[in-house]
Each structure stands twice: as C-alpha cells, then as structure tokens.
Motif scaffolding. Sequence first.
Motif, PDB file in Angstrom:
ATOM      1  N   VAL A  11      -0.586   9.574   4.024  1.00  0.00           N
ATOM      2  CA  VAL A  11      -0.205   9.161   2.673  1.00  0.00           C
ATOM      3  C   VAL A  11      -1.202   9.673   1.628  1.00  0.00           C
ATOM      4  CG1 VAL A  11       0.224   7.161   1.177  1.00  0.00           C
ATOM      5  CG2 VAL A  11       0.920   7.094   3.586  1.00  0.00           C
ATOM      6  N   GLY A  12      -0.663  10.192   0.521  1.00  0.00           N
ATOM      7  CA  GLY A  12      -1.496  10.616  -0.597  1.00  0.00           C
ATOM      8  C   GLY A  12      -1.771   9.465  -1.537  1.00  0.00           C
ATOM      9  N   ALA A  13      -3.048   9.184  -1.779  1.00  0.00           N
ATOM     10  CA  ALA A  13      -3.444   8.092  -2.674  1.00  0.00           C
ATOM     11  C   ALA A  13      -3.523   8.544  -4.122  1.00  0.00           C
ATOM     12  CB  ALA A  13      -4.791   7.524  -2.243  1.00  0.00           C
ATOM     13  N   GLY A  14      -3.281   9.834  -4.388  1.00  0.00           N
ATOM     14  CA  GLY A  14      -3.432  10.333  -5.741  1.00  0.00           C
ATOM     15  C   GLY A  14      -4.902  10.501  -6.106  1.00  0.00           C
ATOM     16  N   PRO A  15      -5.188  10.744  -7.377  1.00  0.00           N
ATOM     17  CA  PRO A  15      -6.555  11.061  -7.788  1.00  0.00           C
ATOM     18  C   PRO A  15      -7.467   9.861  -7.966  1.00  0.00           C
ATOM     19  CG  PRO A  15      -5.096  11.153  -9.659  1.00  0.00           C
ATOM     20  CD  PRO A  15      -4.225  10.897  -8.470  1.00  0.00           C
ATOM     21  N   GLY A  16      -6.944   8.647  -7.866  1.00  0.00           N
ATOM     22  CA  GLY A  16      -7.839   7.496  -7.975  1.00  0.00           C
ATOM     23  C   GLY A  16      -7.189   6.265  -8.554  1.00  0.00           C
ATOM     24  N   THR A  22       2.648   6.862  -5.755  1.00  0.00           N
ATOM     25  CA  THR A  22       4.101   6.819  -5.720  1.00  0.00           C
ATOM     26  C   THR A  22       4.533   5.468  -5.145  1.00  0.00           C
ATOM     27  OG1 THR A  22       4.284   7.694  -3.462  1.00  0.00           O
ATOM     28  CG2 THR A  22       4.172   9.302  -5.268  1.00  0.00           C
ATOM     29  N   LEU A  23       5.781   5.089  -5.424  1.00  0.00           N
ATOM     30  CA  LEU A  23       6.299   3.834  -4.858  1.00  0.00           C
ATOM     31  C   LEU A  23       6.290   3.883  -3.336  1.00  0.00           C
ATOM     32  CD1 LEU A  23       9.338   3.020  -7.183  1.00  0.00           C
ATOM     33  CD2 LEU A  23       7.225   1.697  -6.940  1.00  0.00           C
ATOM     34  N   ARG A  24       6.626   5.046  -2.787  1.00  0.00           N
ATOM     35  CA  ARG A  24       6.650   5.175  -1.320  1.00  0.00           C
ATOM     36  C   ARG A  24       5.256   4.988  -0.736  1.00  0.00           C
ATOM     37  NH1 ARG A  24       9.735  10.230   1.286  1.00  0.00           N
ATOM     38  NH2 ARG A  24      11.357   9.241   0.010  1.00  0.00           N
ATOM     39  N   ALA A  25       4.244   5.539  -1.430  1.00  0.00           N
ATOM     40  CA  ALA A  25       2.874   5.382  -0.949  1.00  0.00           C
ATOM     41  C   ALA A  25       2.442   3.927  -1.017  1.00  0.00           C
ATOM     42  CB  ALA A  25       1.929   6.251  -1.782  1.00  0.00           C
ATOM     43  N   ALA A  26       2.733   3.247  -2.132  1.00  0.00           N
ATOM     44  CA  ALA A  26       2.351   1.847  -2.280  1.00  0.00           C
ATOM     45  C   ALA A  26       3.009   0.983  -1.204  1.00  0.00           C
ATOM     46  CB  ALA A  26       2.725   1.342  -3.670  1.00  0.00           C
ATOM     47  N   ARG A  27       4.272   1.232  -0.932  1.00  0.00           N
ATOM     48  CA  ARG A  27       4.984   0.443   0.088  1.00  0.00           C
ATOM     49  C   ARG A  27       4.419   0.687   1.483  1.00  0.00           C
ATOM     50  NH1 ARG A  27      10.771   1.892  -2.716  1.00  0.00           N
ATOM     51  NH2 ARG A  27      10.753   0.201  -4.268  1.00  0.00           N
ATOM     52  N   ALA A  28       4.032   1.940   1.744  1.00  0.00           N
ATOM     53  CA  ALA A  28       3.441   2.246   3.049  1.00  0.00           C
ATOM     54  C   ALA A  28       2.120   1.499   3.228  1.00  0.00           C
ATOM     55  CB  ALA A  28       3.221   3.748   3.191  1.00  0.00           C
ATOM     56  N   ILE A  29       1.296   1.463   2.185  1.00  0.00           N
ATOM     57  CA  ILE A  29       0.009   0.758   2.261  1.00  0.00           C
ATOM     58  C   ILE A  29       0.231  -0.741   2.434  1.00  0.00           C
ATOM     59  CG2 ILE A  29      -2.138   0.243   1.020  1.00  0.00           C
ATOM     60  CD1 ILE A  29      -1.692   2.961  -0.453  1.00  0.00           C
ATOM     61  N   GLU A  30       1.171  -1.293   1.678  1.00  0.00           N
ATOM     62  CA  GLU A  30       1.454  -2.732   1.749  1.00  0.00           C
ATOM     63  C   GLU A  30       2.000  -3.150   3.106  1.00  0.00           C
ATOM     64  OE1 GLU A  30       2.542  -3.249  -3.014  1.00  0.00           O
ATOM     65  OE2 GLU A  30       4.137  -3.073  -1.505  1.00  0.00           O
ATOM     66  N   ASP A  31       2.574  -2.191   3.840  1.00  0.00           N
ATOM     67  CA  ASP A  31       3.161  -2.483   5.142  1.00  0.00           C
ATOM     68  C   ASP A  31       2.238  -2.128   6.304  1.00  0.00           C
ATOM     69  OD1 ASP A  31       5.485  -3.384   6.667  1.00  0.00           O
ATOM     70  OD2 ASP A  31       5.801  -1.275   7.208  1.00  0.00           O
ATOM     71  N   ALA A  32       1.065  -1.587   6.003  1.00  0.00           N
ATOM     72  CA  ALA A  32       0.189  -1.068   7.063  1.00  0.00           C
ATOM     73  C   ALA A  32      -0.436  -2.185   7.895  1.00  0.00           C
ATOM     74  CB  ALA A  32      -0.911  -0.214   6.441  1.00  0.00           C
ATOM     75  N   GLN A  33      -0.589  -1.900   9.176  1.00  0.00           N
ATOM     76  CA  GLN A  33      -1.361  -2.765  10.067  1.00  0.00           C
ATOM     77  C   GLN A  33      -2.718  -2.156  10.388  1.00  0.00           C
ATOM     78  OE1 GLN A  33       1.763  -2.994  13.101  1.00  0.00           O
ATOM     79  NE2 GLN A  33       1.938  -5.191  12.696  1.00  0.00           N
ATOM     80  N   ALA A  34      -2.843  -0.866  10.183  1.00  0.00           N
ATOM     81  CA  ALA A  34      -4.125  -0.164  10.344  1.00  0.00           C
ATOM     82  C   ALA A  34      -4.202   0.895   9.251  1.00  0.00           C
ATOM     83  CB  ALA A  34      -4.234   0.480  11.711  1.00  0.00           C
ATOM     84  N   LEU A  35      -5.309   0.895   8.515  1.00  0.00           N
ATOM     85  CA  LEU A  35      -5.480   1.794   7.382  1.00  0.00           C
ATOM     86  C   LEU A  35      -6.766   2.578   7.564  1.00  0.00           C
ATOM     87  CD1 LEU A  35      -4.269   2.429   4.469  1.00  0.00           C
ATOM     88  CD2 LEU A  35      -6.022   0.852   3.622  1.00  0.00           C
ATOM     89  N   VAL A 117       3.606  11.407   3.053  1.00  0.00           N
ATOM     90  CA  VAL A 117       3.974  10.851   1.748  1.00  0.00           C
ATOM     91  C   VAL A 117       3.114  11.557   0.696  1.00  0.00           C
ATOM     92  CG1 VAL A 117       4.117   8.779   0.326  1.00  0.00           C
ATOM     93  CG2 VAL A 117       4.548   8.628   2.802  1.00  0.00           C
ATOM     94  N   PRO A 118       3.727  12.347  -0.190  1.00  0.00           N
ATOM     95  CA  PRO A 118       2.932  13.134  -1.142  1.00  0.00           C
ATOM     96  C   PRO A 118       2.258  12.274  -2.192  1.00  0.00           C
ATOM     97  CG  PRO A 118       5.272  13.323  -1.641  1.00  0.00           C
ATOM     98  CD  PRO A 118       5.177  12.568  -0.343  1.00  0.00           C
ATOM     99  N   GLY A 119       1.262  12.869  -2.842  1.00  0.00           N
ATOM    100  CA  GLY A 119       0.547  12.185  -3.909  1.00  0.00           C
ATOM    101  C   GLY A 119       0.221  13.140  -5.041  1.00  0.00           C
ATOM    102  N   VAL A 120      -0.208  12.598  -6.167  1.00  0.00           N
ATOM    103  CA  VAL A 120      -0.593  13.418  -7.312  1.00  0.00           C
ATOM    104  C   VAL A 120      -1.909  14.129  -6.991  1.00  0.00           C
ATOM    105  CG1 VAL A 120      -1.270  13.390  -9.748  1.00  0.00           C
ATOM    106  CG2 VAL A 120       0.564  11.877  -8.928  1.00  0.00           C
ATOM    107  N   THR A 121      -1.927  15.432  -7.130  1.00  0.00           N
ATOM    108  CA  THR A 121      -3.131  16.192  -6.831  1.00  0.00           C
ATOM    109  C   THR A 121      -4.037  16.286  -8.065  1.00  0.00           C
ATOM    110  OG1 THR A 121      -3.955  18.220  -5.794  1.00  0.00           O
ATOM    111  CG2 THR A 121      -2.166  18.470  -7.380  1.00  0.00           C
ATOM    112  N   ALA A 122      -5.317  16.547  -7.854  1.00  0.00           N
ATOM    113  CA  ALA A 122      -6.319  16.465  -8.919  1.00  0.00           C
ATOM    114  C   ALA A 122      -6.032  17.389 -10.095  1.00  0.00           C
ATOM    115  CB  ALA A 122      -7.702  16.761  -8.344  1.00  0.00           C
ATOM    116  N   ALA A 123      -5.556  18.602  -9.840  1.00  0.00           N
ATOM    117  CA  ALA A 123      -5.288  19.525 -10.938  1.00  0.00           C
ATOM    118  C   ALA A 123      -4.186  18.990 -11.849  1.00  0.00           C
ATOM    119  CB  ALA A 123      -4.908  20.902 -10.398  1.00  0.00           C
ATOM    120  N   SER A 124      -3.147  18.414 -11.264  1.00  0.00           N
ATOM    121  CA  SER A 124      -2.068  17.832 -12.056  1.00  0.00           C
ATOM    122  C   SER A 124      -2.575  16.645 -12.860  1.00  0.00           C
ATOM    123  CB  SER A 124      -0.917  17.394 -11.147  1.00  0.00           C
ATOM    124  OG  SER A 124      -0.343  18.499 -10.489  1.00  0.00           O
TER     125      SER A 124
END
Length: 257
Positions: A11-16, A22-35, A117-124
């Motif tokens: 999962v991409g956390a984006g730049p910070g 993304t919504l998909r990234a947030a949902r994946a983190i909220e559902d995680a049992q191991a991070l 799960v993609p994330g916002v990259t630093a250049a963008s």
Amino acid sequence: MPHDPGTVKLVGAGPGAADLLTLRAARAIEDAQALLYDALVCDEVVALAPAACVKIQTGKRAGRASMKQETINRLMLRLARRGLRVVRLKGGDPSVFGRVGEEQAFLNAHGVATEVVPGVTAASAAAAQFGFPLTHRGEARRLVFATATTRDGTLTDTGWAADREATLAFYMGRNQLPALAARLVAQGRSPDTPVMAVENAGRADARAMPGRLGDLGQALAAVGCEGPVVVVVGEAVAHAAAFSDLEVPATPVEARS
C-alpha cells in the motif's frame, strides 16, 4: 469483502499527510491485522490501524538503520502464512522506487497473493503543493522519474539530460544532488534551467527551494536539509509562484497549512 489468508497488500501511504491517502489505502490500513511500515510514514497514518494490529517499523530512511530487504520479505511471508491480513505500507507510491516488484516477486514465488494499492508520489505532491505543473503544453511533453543514485551509491545514468522538453524528477540521493546537477549541465542541460527542490513534499512542514540548475548545489548547502528531498528540473517548474521574483537562489518557501 473478506480478505483471503495468504494475501499481502502493498500500500502507498502517499507523501505524508493522511488526507492524501486514497480511500482504498485507508480502508486497507483500517482492516490490517499486521502492518509493516516505513519510517517516513507519519504517525497519523499508522494510527488508522486497529489497536490490536501488529505494527512493525521497517526503517527505510536514508542514512538510518533499516531492516534488510530479505528480513522484510521473510517477515511478510511468515505473517501471511499465519492467516493475518498483512499490509506493507510504503511512503509515496509503491511502484515508484518502492521495491514493490522485488516484494511481489518474492511473495508470489512462495504462494502468497499480492495486491498493490497506489499512492501519491512525491513529485506530484510537490507540484500540487507549490503550484507548478509537471507537464505543460509547449514546454514539457515528457516526464521522467529517476533515482539520483544507483544501488551501489553511484550517480544515476543521465544520458537523457539534454532533452529540454522533459521534466526530470529526481528521488533520493539528497547528498548527491549537487554532483547530479553538475552532470546534467555537463551533458547539455542549461545551467539556467528552472529547478525546484522540495523537502518533505506533501507535508505541513514542506519547504521549497526554487532556483537554477547551475546553482542547485549552492542552494542546498546554504539551507541544509534533513528530510527527504525531491528535485524537479525543467521549464514547467518556473510556473510556480515562488519563481516570480527569482534572480538568485531563493530562501526556502514554507508550505502553508
């Protein structure tokens, strides 16, 4: 939707900033049992994981101790085989210098399915935060993402440096950037090419250092940067408001929260 045992989400956390997830990234983190998360992932993002989630920082920050990639691979495999919902959380986008290909290949070879799960990259993030485009009609027809240094720490190949219609975004290698700028000039890029060096792109404490390619080393040395830096080179960068009165390398422009 139930998460099949033996699957790891990369999962991409984006730049910070948490609100750039993304919504998909947030949902994946909220559902995680191991991070398993990189050091550049902010506390606000990590806090989205459930209290009972196993949280392991893997490092991956320049100049600081980090887990070896082989250790991270084995840990993901072990956790997935225990049937846990595993999330491997990386800064930015996993597919942009995030070793996602290596981790996917390892896990798939051991029978573990993966989802990216993609994330916002630093250049963008830097372009959006400081008001310049990465491509621009008539000025920048191409965009190149490159690492400033290779795996063994040497400068990256820059044979495409003289392409005036390409915007170049350089990741990592903060201490090599002055040498990289000199190489770009030697290979034909004008020393007057606009440059924007951004520290901590996308975060509230981001700083922008607008300048010219020939002065990049001087500007970075004068400011001193400790956070991750992305450097964007090209004519399109001059559309940033920070360039409006620029004659010499400017003092850093602070991001407005």
